[in-house]
Motif scaffolding. Sequence first.
Motif, PDB file in Angstrom:
ATOM      1  N   LEU A  12       0.822  -1.157   0.006  1.00 36.52           N
ATOM      2  CA  LEU A  12       0.071  -0.041  -0.055  1.00 36.52           C
ATOM      3  C   LEU A  12       0.803   1.189  -0.043  1.00 36.52           C
ATOM      4  O   LEU A  12       0.769   2.131  -0.721  1.00 36.52           O
ATOM      5  CB  LEU A  12      -0.970   0.002   1.194  1.00 36.52           C
ATOM      6  CG  LEU A  12      -1.829   1.226   1.389  1.00 36.52           C
ATOM      7  CD1 LEU A  12      -2.882   1.137   0.323  1.00 36.52           C
ATOM      8  CD2 LEU A  12      -2.401   1.110   2.684  1.00 36.52           C
ATOM      9  N   THR A  15       2.542   1.511  -3.611  1.00 34.94           N
ATOM     10  CA  THR A  15       1.712   1.815  -4.856  1.00 34.94           C
ATOM     11  C   THR A  15       1.011   3.173  -4.545  1.00 34.94           C
ATOM     12  O   THR A  15       0.564   3.847  -5.640  1.00 34.94           O
ATOM     13  CB  THR A  15       1.031   0.654  -5.251  1.00 34.94           C
ATOM     14  OG1 THR A  15       0.105   0.212  -3.918  1.00 34.94           O
ATOM     15  CG2 THR A  15       1.745  -0.629  -5.322  1.00 34.94           C
ATOM     16  N   ARG A  16       0.469   3.232  -3.442  1.00 34.91           N
ATOM     17  CA  ARG A  16      -0.419   4.330  -3.063  1.00 34.91           C
ATOM     18  C   ARG A  16       0.051   5.641  -2.657  1.00 34.91           C
ATOM     19  O   ARG A  16      -0.393   6.854  -2.861  1.00 34.91           O
ATOM     20  CB  ARG A  16      -1.584   4.070  -2.313  1.00 34.91           C
ATOM     21  CG  ARG A  16      -2.319   2.988  -2.954  1.00 34.91           C
ATOM     22  CD  ARG A  16      -3.035   3.289  -4.392  1.00 34.91           C
ATOM     23  NE  ARG A  16      -3.959   4.388  -4.023  1.00 34.91           N
ATOM     24  CZ  ARG A  16      -3.916   5.436  -5.057  1.00 34.91           C
ATOM     25  NH1 ARG A  16      -3.310   5.476  -6.038  1.00 34.91           N
ATOM     26  NH2 ARG A  16      -4.932   6.501  -4.548  1.00 34.91           N
ATOM     27  N   GLN A  79      -3.069   6.550   4.859  1.00 35.43           N
ATOM     28  CA  GLN A  79      -3.163   6.274   3.461  1.00 35.43           C
ATOM     29  C   GLN A  79      -4.505   5.566   2.866  1.00 35.43           C
ATOM     30  O   GLN A  79      -4.981   5.987   2.121  1.00 35.43           O
ATOM     31  CB  GLN A  79      -1.801   5.620   2.751  1.00 35.43           C
ATOM     32  CG  GLN A  79      -2.137   5.445   1.200  1.00 35.43           C
ATOM     33  CD  GLN A  79      -2.101   6.884   0.462  1.00 35.43           C
ATOM     34  OE1 GLN A  79      -1.248   7.662   0.548  1.00 35.43           O
ATOM     35  NE2 GLN A  79      -3.032   7.028  -0.487  1.00 35.43           N
ATOM     36  N   ASP A  83      -7.261   6.911   0.560  1.00 35.72           N
ATOM     37  CA  ASP A  83      -7.880   6.257  -0.596  1.00 35.72           C
ATOM     38  C   ASP A  83      -9.553   6.008  -0.422  1.00 35.72           C
ATOM     39  O   ASP A  83     -10.171   6.218  -1.541  1.00 35.72           O
ATOM     40  CB  ASP A  83      -7.219   4.796  -0.760  1.00 35.72           C
ATOM     41  CG  ASP A  83      -5.790   5.045  -1.285  1.00 35.72           C
ATOM     42  OD1 ASP A  83      -5.534   6.221  -1.722  1.00 35.72           O
ATOM     43  OD2 ASP A  83      -5.068   3.951  -1.089  1.00 35.72           O
TER      44      ASP A  83
END
Length: 374
Positions: A12, A15-16, A79, A83
């Motif tokens: 996570l 990638t984010r 995060q 999201d």
Amino acid sequence: MPQLIFGLAYLLIVTRFIWPLQLPLSIKILMAALALVALQFHRWSKLSSGSVFSPEFPRPVVALFNWAFGTIVLLALLQLALDVGLLMGMLIHGGIVGAPDGVRYGLALLAAVVAAIGVQQAMRIPPLKDIEIGIRGLPPQFDGYTVLQLTDLHISRLFPASWARAVVERSNKLGVDLIAITGDLIDGTVDARRPDIEPLRDLRAIDGVYVISGNHEYIFGYDKWMAQFFELGLLSLENKCIVLDRDGGKLVFAGITDRASRHREYPARDLAAVLAGIPEGAPVILLDHQPSDARHAAKLGVTLQLSGHTHGGLIVGIDRLAAPANAGYVSGRYDVEGMTLYVNNGTALWPGFALRLGRPSELTRITLRPVDAS
């Protein structure tokens, strides 16, 4: 399972959080590498000592690892929340909804600051927590009797001799009647921890200092550690009880081995046998490291059970993750079928995840008061 959770957290973050940043690829790779190093803290601990439970790095390094590890975990949670918010924005407004780099930098700063506060709260000398507990059938001679509960000291590189000495000094100033240490005193072998645990020799209470094992004693050599506690003057209440007598009034303190003993060749955990033959009508205070068997203790007539083990769940909100493994008992006072259970947040905690947010450590002075047995 922990490795899977940490793997998902890392995925996570990469990638984010890291990948969407407007930064050179080399910087992104460096950030990903540093995050991976932080999340492998327990592997480094095992390499340093042979056990994930006993990091043998210098104290500042252990603290730094805990801060970095905590920052990554908190950032992953933030995060994830971001999201979810972006997804809701897409559903409401339609189309792609993004977050500027400034928002992500803000999340990282927030995670780092909160993690630093959490580590500081975990490492401090715990403040005094005063509570009164009513005891059914308590003889008037024991009205106002004081018990200091220490638990989960986890003496280690993070909680070394200087920390232990400060806890002992603060404890002795209270002048309590009895000190009860309810397990997990150490993280490490006897040879590694002998100097760090030496200050416990100076603990003083009118009726003595009593100790039971926690699950961590079994990890690092139960027999050796129980012998070491005895050498320090700590009186074992493993599968036994004592009867205190004041002018004919009687109060029983009992202790039992940790649930970890069930999986090893150690004395059987049999509370009924421990309580056999105690004076009729005398209230019983039980020391049991883990709170899970509280209902069993209540059925056997225990009046008050003192436990630890959970560290209070460490963080408000996340603390509920600890509840299923502990029969729902995580922090504070519970009424269990008429018996009072007190689950202590801990004097310290495991140095492998040393963060506290809203679940403070405590030196717990318990004052006993009589209540109507009806």
